[in-house]
Design an enzyme around this catalytic site. Structure first.
Site, PDB file in Angstrom:
ATOM      1  N   TYR A   1       0.852  -1.211   0.000  1.00  0.00           N
ATOM      2  CA  TYR A   1       0.000   0.000   0.000  1.00  0.00           C
ATOM      3  C   TYR A   1       0.885   1.259   0.000  1.00  0.00           C
ATOM      4  O   TYR A   1       0.536   2.282  -0.569  1.00  0.00           O
ATOM      5  CB  TYR A   1      -0.977  -0.029   1.179  1.00  0.00           C
ATOM      6  CG  TYR A   1      -2.178   0.870   0.976  1.00  0.00           C
ATOM      7  CD1 TYR A   1      -3.007   0.701  -0.127  1.00  0.00           C
ATOM      8  CD2 TYR A   1      -2.477   1.889   1.879  1.00  0.00           C
ATOM      9  CE1 TYR A   1      -4.110   1.525  -0.330  1.00  0.00           C
ATOM     10  CE2 TYR A   1      -3.573   2.711   1.693  1.00  0.00           C
ATOM     11  CZ  TYR A   1      -4.385   2.521   0.597  1.00  0.00           C
ATOM     12  OH  TYR A   1      -5.476   3.341   0.409  1.00  0.00           O
TER      13      TYR A   1
ATOM     14  N   LYS B   1      -3.221   8.336   2.745  1.00  0.00           N
ATOM     15  CA  LYS B   1      -4.446   8.168   3.556  1.00  0.00           C
ATOM     16  C   LYS B   1      -4.253   8.684   4.974  1.00  0.00           C
ATOM     17  O   LYS B   1      -5.196   9.203   5.581  1.00  0.00           O
ATOM     18  CB  LYS B   1      -4.897   6.707   3.565  1.00  0.00           C
ATOM     19  CG  LYS B   1      -5.419   6.176   2.226  1.00  0.00           C
ATOM     20  CD  LYS B   1      -6.615   6.947   1.690  1.00  0.00           C
ATOM     21  CE  LYS B   1      -7.283   6.178   0.535  1.00  0.00           C
ATOM     22  NZ  LYS B   1      -8.349   7.019  -0.117  1.00  0.00           N
TER      23      LYS B   1
HETATM   24  O1  0WE Z   1      -6.941   2.864  -1.791  1.00  0.00           O
HETATM   25  C1  0WE Z   1      -6.988   1.825  -2.421  1.00  0.00           C
HETATM   26  C2  0WE Z   1      -6.556   1.777  -3.873  1.00  0.00           C
HETATM   27  C3  0WE Z   1      -6.003   3.055  -4.372  1.00  0.00           C
HETATM   28  C4  0WE Z   1      -5.228   2.996  -5.647  1.00  0.00           C
HETATM   29  C5  0WE Z   1      -5.219   1.908  -6.526  1.00  0.00           C
HETATM   30  C6  0WE Z   1      -4.466   1.965  -7.686  1.00  0.00           C
HETATM   31  C7  0WE Z   1      -4.390   0.796  -8.631  1.00  0.00           C
HETATM   32  C8  0WE Z   1      -3.931   1.194 -10.009  1.00  0.00           C
HETATM   33  C9  0WE Z   1      -4.470   4.089  -5.965  1.00  0.00           C
HETATM   34  N1  0WE Z   1      -3.724   4.152  -7.078  1.00  0.00           N
HETATM   35  C10 0WE Z   1      -3.722   3.127  -7.937  1.00  0.00           C
HETATM   36  N2  0WE Z   1      -2.946   3.235  -9.054  1.00  0.00           N
HETATM   37  C11 0WE Z   1      -2.955   2.313 -10.044  1.00  0.00           C
HETATM   38  O2  0WE Z   1      -2.201   2.449 -11.031  1.00  0.00           O
HETATM   39  N3  0WE Z   1      -7.408   0.673  -1.798  1.00  0.00           N
HETATM   40  C12 0WE Z   1      -7.787   0.740  -0.406  1.00  0.00           C
HETATM   41  C13 0WE Z   1      -7.432  -0.633  -2.451  1.00  0.00           C
HETATM   42  C14 0WE Z   1      -6.102  -1.238  -2.227  1.00  0.00           C
HETATM   43  O3  0WE Z   1      -5.051  -0.878  -2.992  1.00  0.00           O
HETATM   44  C15 0WE Z   1      -3.955  -1.555  -2.512  1.00  0.00           C
HETATM   45  C16 0WE Z   1      -4.337  -2.343  -1.422  1.00  0.00           C
HETATM   46  C17 0WE Z   1      -5.719  -2.155  -1.230  1.00  0.00           C
HETATM   47  C18 0WE Z   1      -6.572  -2.742  -0.179  1.00  0.00           C
HETATM   48  C19 0WE Z   1      -2.642  -1.523  -2.946  1.00  0.00           C
HETATM   49  C20 0WE Z   1      -1.716  -2.321  -2.298  1.00  0.00           C
HETATM   50  C21 0WE Z   1      -2.079  -3.104  -1.222  1.00  0.00           C
HETATM   51  C22 0WE Z   1      -3.385  -3.129  -0.759  1.00  0.00           C
END
Ligand code: 0WE
Length: 277
Positions: free
Chosen positions: A167, A174
């Site tokens: 993350y 966040k």
């Molecule tokens: O906040 C998120 C996802 C946010 C996010 C996702 C992406 C994927 C594609 C932000 N930027 C990008 N950029 C990209 O190119 N989540 C809470 C979902 C999430 O994302 C993770 C998680 C979880 C849960 C990433 C790594 C590990 C766990």
């Protein structure tokens, strides 16, 4: 005296009857923002939507129209002129805004793999600008329209509080977002504008697709979370409806976990089955 089994009261019109809200961050029908919008519509709200780019417009416009929305505007949250244009339009069409839903985050893909120590200055700036500063910018633009008070919600994740594999810079963003929620709540409280975070457990959305380890997280949740299941966008929509409504009139600045209780545990309970045992 026995009250009637059910009586039509204010709630029969919905928790959000007469309220007008802007939803930022719908990408498709699986989006958390769409779960919130759908429930807000069911609760009687009038909604406006934004979309980012032509590809998402083709997804967002039909969804917005399906809940009777006629205000569907382009918005790249890194562009102050576009933010001004959206809120100027809301001022003309509605004259007032009651709630704002912020469900936007982005980090470069390479920064969601490997080591946080390798995050570039530019990657850090991108993640914090899109995922955190955008809430401050939108709140500032919303404030003059929230003349009868208001409610603002932003989506966050437990990776803000605990180091979570991959993350990385999003966890840092966040954490900054959650702090921003508290500072905005203090600034806007005197105008009866409340600001809240919803910390959602993992859900299969577009933002989660291509996240390595997502499958593992979705498997661990039911094993460790007190409620023994994953959460849904409907769970998020229901909590959002409460936070956007007058039911939560006495609360602001908080982070509300919609994670089946995962965050209050230290580890899996030994009596609780894993898929393999
Ligand atoms: O906040 C998120 C996802 C946010 C996010 C996702 C992406 C994927 C594609 C932000 N930027 C990008 N950029 C990209 O190119 N989540 C809470 C979902 C999430 O994302 C993770 C998680 C979880 C849960 C990433 C790594 C590990 C766990």
């Amino acid at each position: 005296m026995t009250p009637p089994e059910s009586s039509p009261g204010p709630t029969s019109k919905g928790l959000l009857a007469g309220k007008r809200g802007l939803v930022v961050g719908v990408a498709n029908k699986r989006s958390l923002a769409w779960g919130i919008a759908r429930r807000a519509h069911e609760e009687g709200a009038d909604l406006a939507f934004t979309f980012q780019g032509d590809a998402l417009e083709r997804r967002v416009r039909p969804l917005a129209e399906s809940v009777g929305s006629t205000i569907i505007e382009p918005l790249d949250v890194t562009d102050d002129d576009q933010i001004d244009a959206v809120f100027a339009g809301l001022g003309e069409r509605w004259g007032r805004l009651d709630f704002l839903v912020h469900s936007v985050a982005f980090a470069n893909r390479e920064d969601l793999l490997g080591r946080t120590v390798d995050t570039s200055r530019a990657g850090f700036a991108t993640a914090l600008d899109i995922s955190c500063y955008s809430l401050i910018a939108l709140a500032r633009a919303a404030e003059p329209l929230m003349t009868e008070g208001g409610s603002i919600i932003a989506m966050t994740y437990y990776g803000a509080s605990k180091a979570t594999p991959n993350y990385n810079v999003m966890g840092i963003a966040k954490a900054a977002l959650e702090a921003s929620i508290r500072y905005l709540a203090v600034d806007l409280g005197p105008k009866n504008i409340r600001v809240h975070g919803i910390s959602a457990g993992p859900v299969r959305t577009l933002a989660a697709s291509g996240v390595s380890g997502m499958r593992g997280m979705l498997k661990v949740m039911p094993e460790r979370a007190p409620l023994g299941r994953n959460i849904t966008v409907d769970d998020v929509g229901a909590t959002a409806a409460y936070l956007l409504s007058d039911l939560s009139a006495g609360t602001t600045g908080g982070i509300h976990f919609v994670d089946a209780g995962f965050n209050i545990t230290a580890m899996r309970h030994p009596d609780r089955n894993t898929a393999s045992s």
